[in-house]
Write a protein that holds these residues in place. Structure first.
Motif, short mmCIF file in Angstrom:
data_model
loop_
_atom_site.label_atom_id
_atom_site.label_comp_id
_atom_site.label_asym_id
_atom_site.label_seq_id
_atom_site.Cartn_x
_atom_site.Cartn_y
_atom_site.Cartn_z
N GLY A 179 0.90 -1.17 0.21
CA GLY A 179 0.19 -0.07 0.10
C GLY A 179 0.80 1.19 0.15
O GLY A 179 0.55 2.17 -0.62
N VAL A 180 1.60 1.27 1.02
CA VAL A 180 2.54 2.48 0.86
C VAL A 180 3.49 2.51 -0.47
O VAL A 180 3.70 3.73 -0.84
CB VAL A 180 3.71 2.18 1.93
CG1 VAL A 180 4.78 3.38 2.11
CG2 VAL A 180 2.96 2.49 3.55
N ASN A 181 3.97 1.27 -1.04
CA ASN A 181 4.63 1.48 -2.21
C ASN A 181 3.86 2.10 -3.38
O ASN A 181 4.35 3.05 -3.98
CB ASN A 181 5.03 0.13 -2.74
CG ASN A 181 5.97 0.01 -3.82
OD1 ASN A 181 5.36 0.01 -5.03
ND2 ASN A 181 7.17 0.15 -3.89
N ILE A 182 2.73 1.65 -3.69
CA ILE A 182 1.81 2.08 -4.73
C ILE A 182 1.37 3.41 -4.30
O ILE A 182 1.24 4.28 -5.27
CB ILE A 182 0.51 1.08 -4.87
CG1 ILE A 182 0.08 1.41 -6.45
CG2 ILE A 182 -0.51 1.44 -3.93
CD1 ILE A 182 1.02 0.98 -7.56
N GLY A 183 1.44 3.87 -3.13
CA GLY A 183 1.19 5.19 -2.76
C GLY A 183 1.95 6.42 -3.25
O GLY A 183 1.50 7.46 -3.72
N ALA A 184 3.27 6.05 -3.36
CA ALA A 184 4.15 7.02 -3.86
C ALA A 184 3.86 7.02 -5.50
O ALA A 184 4.08 8.08 -6.02
CB ALA A 184 5.48 6.39 -3.79
N TYR A 185 3.58 6.11 -6.33
CA TYR A 185 3.26 6.33 -7.49
C TYR A 185 1.78 7.02 -7.71
O TYR A 185 1.81 7.82 -8.70
CB TYR A 185 3.14 4.67 -8.16
CG TYR A 185 4.42 4.07 -8.45
CD1 TYR A 185 5.08 4.21 -9.49
CD2 TYR A 185 4.85 3.42 -7.30
CE1 TYR A 185 6.46 3.54 -9.58
CE2 TYR A 185 6.00 2.63 -7.40
CZ TYR A 185 6.91 2.97 -8.42
OH TYR A 185 8.09 2.14 -8.41
#
Length: 215
Positions: A94-100
């Motif tokens: 979730g945190v990873n895709i949030g950056a994109y």
């Protein structure tokens, strides 16, 4: 190709697909939250918030998602963070895709014609009112398809949690390969189910995009 084997094991793959769908929904929801907060920080007047937003995007996008999962799941206990595999998968992805999504949302907001802001301020709207009532409704239409791309990437990215033993589609395929020695059939079945999930999601995104263009 062993069709009989596929027919025997597909119910277990469907059960695993429910975990993949659950992971996708939760990580996308968390990603949208992180993306919204990240975009707000990146567009803030405060240099401190802009720095935080830029650092978040740079660090998360600059390191592999798998490494982030390993740090959270295996390294977390060293600093007092105790998470089970599913929780670590949801938070990490979730945190990873949030950056994109941060850059997707920010790009859509920046793409709205500046004249809209000037007209709204001329009418007496405050900066927050202009953003809420004028800019965001227009930006929302622009971000539907790019966010759809992010969501499809996230669905496929859930396969990474197999590395921390979450029993989703990819992990299930790997487990059955160990007992059947039929990698072609197992990965073919898992891939077909991923395609169905992504196709249905794509239809939903296209429907939302059409509705947004009509209204």
């Amino acid at each position: 190709m062993d069709i009989d084997l596929i027919l025997r094991v597909y119910p277990f793959f469907l059960k695993a697909a429910l975990v993949t769908i659950q992971l996708s929904v939760l990580t996308v929801a968390l990603g949208l939250l992180c993306g919204s907060l990240g975009a707000a920080a990146r567009l803030s007047r405060s240099w401190g918030l802009r720095l935080i937003g830029a650092t978040y995007v740079s660090v998360i996008r600059g390191t592999p998602a798998l490494i982030q999962l390993f740090i959270l799941y295996f390294g977390g206990p060293q600093i007092g963070i105790q998470l089970d595999a599913f929780e670590a998968g949801v938070i990490g992805l979730g945190v990873n895709i949030g950056a994109y999504m941060t850059e997707t949302i920010r790009g859509a907001i920046v793409a709205v014609d500046k004249g809209q802001t000037e007209a709204a301020r001329t009418l007496g709207l405050s900066r927050s009112e202009t953003m809420r009532k004028v800019i965001l409704p227009q930006a929302a239409r622009l971000m539907i398809r790019p966010l759809g791309v992010n969501i499809n990437a996230q669905i496929k990215g859930t396969a990474l949690v197999a590395a921390i033993s979450v029993v989703e589609l990819t992990y299930t395929a790997q487990r059955y390969i160990g007992s059947t020695y039929k990698p072609f059939e197992m990965f073919l079945l898992a891939g077909a189910i991923y395609m169905v999930i992504i196709h249905v999601t794509g239809l939903g995104v296209s429907w939302l995009d059409r509705r947004a263009r009509i209204t």
